[in-house]
Scaffold this motif. Structure first.
Motif, PDB file in Angstrom:
ATOM      1  N   GLY A 126     -39.082  -5.394 -43.229  1.00 35.09           N
ATOM      2  CA  GLY A 126     -38.798  -6.372 -42.185  1.00 35.09           C
ATOM      3  C   GLY A 126     -39.758  -7.534 -42.227  1.00 35.09           C
ATOM      4  O   GLY A 126     -40.927  -7.374 -42.580  1.00 35.09           O
TER       5      GLY A 126
ATOM      6  N   PRO B 135     -27.764  -0.644 -43.214  1.00 33.79           N
ATOM      7  CA  PRO B 135     -27.469  -1.594 -42.121  1.00 33.79           C
ATOM      8  C   PRO B 135     -28.577  -2.628 -41.941  1.00 33.79           C
ATOM      9  O   PRO B 135     -29.743  -2.379 -42.266  1.00 33.79           O
ATOM     10  N   THR B 136     -28.203  -3.765 -41.384  1.00 33.72           N
ATOM     11  CA  THR B 136     -29.182  -4.830 -41.117  1.00 33.72           C
ATOM     12  C   THR B 136     -29.736  -4.751 -39.704  1.00 33.72           C
ATOM     13  O   THR B 136     -30.657  -5.484 -39.361  1.00 33.72           O
ATOM     14  N   SER B 137     -29.183  -3.866 -38.876  1.00 35.92           N
ATOM     15  CA  SER B 137     -29.715  -3.649 -37.529  1.00 35.92           C
ATOM     16  C   SER B 137     -29.255  -2.294 -37.025  1.00 35.92           C
ATOM     17  O   SER B 137     -28.285  -1.720 -37.538  1.00 35.92           O
TER      18      SER B 137
ATOM     19  N   LEU C  79     -28.871  -1.442 -50.093  1.00 30.90           N
ATOM     20  CA  LEU C  79     -29.316  -1.708 -48.725  1.00 30.90           C
ATOM     21  C   LEU C  79     -28.377  -1.104 -47.693  1.00 30.90           C
ATOM     22  O   LEU C  79     -27.159  -1.151 -47.838  1.00 30.90           O
TER      23      LEU C  79
ATOM     24  N   ALA D  22     -33.401  -0.210 -45.712  1.00 28.79           N
ATOM     25  CA  ALA D  22     -32.810  -1.250 -44.873  1.00 28.79           C
ATOM     26  C   ALA D  22     -33.788  -2.398 -44.674  1.00 28.79           C
ATOM     27  O   ALA D  22     -35.009  -2.190 -44.664  1.00 28.79           O
ATOM     28  N   HIS D  23     -33.244  -3.597 -44.530  1.00 30.22           N
ATOM     29  CA  HIS D  23     -34.057  -4.770 -44.228  1.00 30.22           C
ATOM     30  C   HIS D  23     -33.676  -5.285 -42.848  1.00 30.22           C
ATOM     31  O   HIS D  23     -32.504  -5.560 -42.577  1.00 30.22           O
ATOM     32  N   ILE D  24     -34.680  -5.392 -41.966  1.00 28.31           N
ATOM     33  CA  ILE D  24     -34.461  -5.824 -40.585  1.00 28.31           C
ATOM     34  C   ILE D  24     -35.114  -7.183 -40.383  1.00 28.31           C
ATOM     35  O   ILE D  24     -36.321  -7.333 -40.563  1.00 28.31           O
ATOM     36  N   ASP D  25     -34.300  -8.166 -40.019  1.00 26.54           N
ATOM     37  CA  ASP D  25     -34.842  -9.499 -39.752  1.00 26.54           C
ATOM     38  C   ASP D  25     -35.526  -9.497 -38.386  1.00 26.54           C
ATOM     39  O   ASP D  25     -34.989  -8.957 -37.409  1.00 26.54           O
TER      40      ASP D  25
ATOM     41  N   ILE E  13     -38.262  -7.848 -37.246  1.00 25.82           N
ATOM     42  CA  ILE E  13     -38.309  -6.418 -36.918  1.00 25.82           C
ATOM     43  C   ILE E  13     -39.041  -6.131 -35.610  1.00 25.82           C
ATOM     44  O   ILE E  13     -38.859  -5.087 -34.992  1.00 25.82           O
TER      45      ILE E  13
ATOM     46  N   ARG F 137     -28.674  -5.869 -52.102  1.00 31.97           N
ATOM     47  CA  ARG F 137     -27.378  -5.644 -51.472  1.00 31.97           C
ATOM     48  C   ARG F 137     -26.260  -5.623 -52.516  1.00 31.97           C
ATOM     49  O   ARG F 137     -25.317  -4.827 -52.401  1.00 31.97           O
TER      50      ARG F 137
END
Length: 315
Positions: free
Chosen positions: A87, A10-12, A8, A31-34, A36, A3
């Motif tokens: 994710g 969006p996160t969602s 990176l 992108a990294h999705i928590d 996922i 980041r």
């Protein structure tokens, strides 16, 4: 670190169309999705849309992705879309997103990293020396990242492979084809093994670039790519054999198969009337099971007049 390097996205995403919208602004998206699995949840109407969009975008490298919407003014063209979603997820990931991850082809396109190690105790960084060491480590990683990106344009660059790298990749695939692919009777498992070839080339290029190497991709990178591709394929096969079989998907398939075997040729309406359990399945779960059975060549769809019917096929 990613980041801070402005790499990176969006996160969602509120809807699967948002992925296409962001890609339309620059063709590349990391992108990294928590958690996922929430995004891909089979119970969520958007979940199916996300899975379809990710699968659809996968094969458009070097081509133009064109998406037309209902309104004639709403359409988008993306040249060589490059989507990378990372994710983390809970162990129930595959139960959450459903068995159609196999029949849709999405599983074959994922790289899954899972750990069976127990949770380890990690103490907080407390002393000034520890904090300084952590900060120095982050600074070092940032500097390496900047050096790797230094002078790089946003335009993709073609990577060449040495003859040795190609020999490594192709000799492995020939052996892999004879050992795993032609002997596999399950079409879905076979598709996972087939995808390993493409992944091996991609992993080799990633390894080459990540090391900051210049020139063509060499034997060492190719060997690493092969190892990663096999690890990824074995994990995906393990998911099909162990995770999805406990999710109810295989039970649905077996239930429908038995009804078709006993009463086929049979229509969807006939399936529902012959079995209360089949009638109790959600339409999307029933359709996923039918698609899986058809692709696995356990059933066959035929047309009798205006009626579409299913017949049983011997394994």
């Amino acid at each position: 670190i990613l980041r801070k390097l402005a790499l990176l996205g969006p996160t969602s995403f509120s809807a699967h169309q948002a992925i296409i919208s962001v890609l339309g602004q620059g063709s590349n998206l990391l992108a990294h999705i928590d958690e996922i699995e929430r995004m891909l949840d089979k119970e969520n109407d958007q979940g199916g849309g996300f899975k379809h969009t990710i699968t659809e975008l996968y094969g458009y490298g070097g081509r133009v992705f064109h998406k037309a919407y209902t309104a004639t003014t709403m359409s988008i063209n993306i040249e060589s879309p490059a989507l990378t979603l990372m994710g983390n997820a809970t162990p129930d990931l595959f139960k959450t997103i459903g068995g159609d991850i196999v029949t849709s082809g999405l599983l074959q396109r994922l790289c899954i990293f899972r750990s069976d190690k127990p949770i380890e105790y990690r103490p907080m960084v407390r002393t000034s020396d520890e904090r300084e060491l952590q900060r120095d480590s982050e600074i070092e990683l940032l500097e390496k990242g900047r050096q790797l990106l230094g002078g790089k344009s946003d335009e993709p660059e073609a990577l060449e492979l040495t003859n040795g790298a190609v020999d490594t990749l192709e000799s492995w695939y020939e052996e892999h084809f004879k050992k795993n692919i032609i002997k596999e009777s399950d079409k879905n498992i076979q598709a996972i093994w087939v995808r390993a070839r493409e992944k091996a080339y991609k992993y080799a290029m990633l390894f080459h670039v990540a090391k900051g190497c210049v020139g063509p991709v060499d034997h060492d990178a190719a060997a690493w790519g092969v190892a990663m591709a096999m690890r990824s394929a074995r994990t995906a096969v393990d998911v099909v054999h162990n995770d999805l079989t406990t999710s109810g998907f295989q039970e649905n398939c077996q239930l429908i198969l038995e009804v078709i075997k006993k009463h086929g040729p049979i229509t969807i309406k006939g399936l529902l009337s012959r079995s209360r359990k089949v009638d109790g399945l959600r339409p999307q779960d029933r359709e996923s099971a039918l698609q899986h059975l058809e692709k696995a060549e356990r059933i066959k769809k035929i047309n009798e007049g205006r009626a579409v019917k299913y017949v049983f096929r011997e394994a």
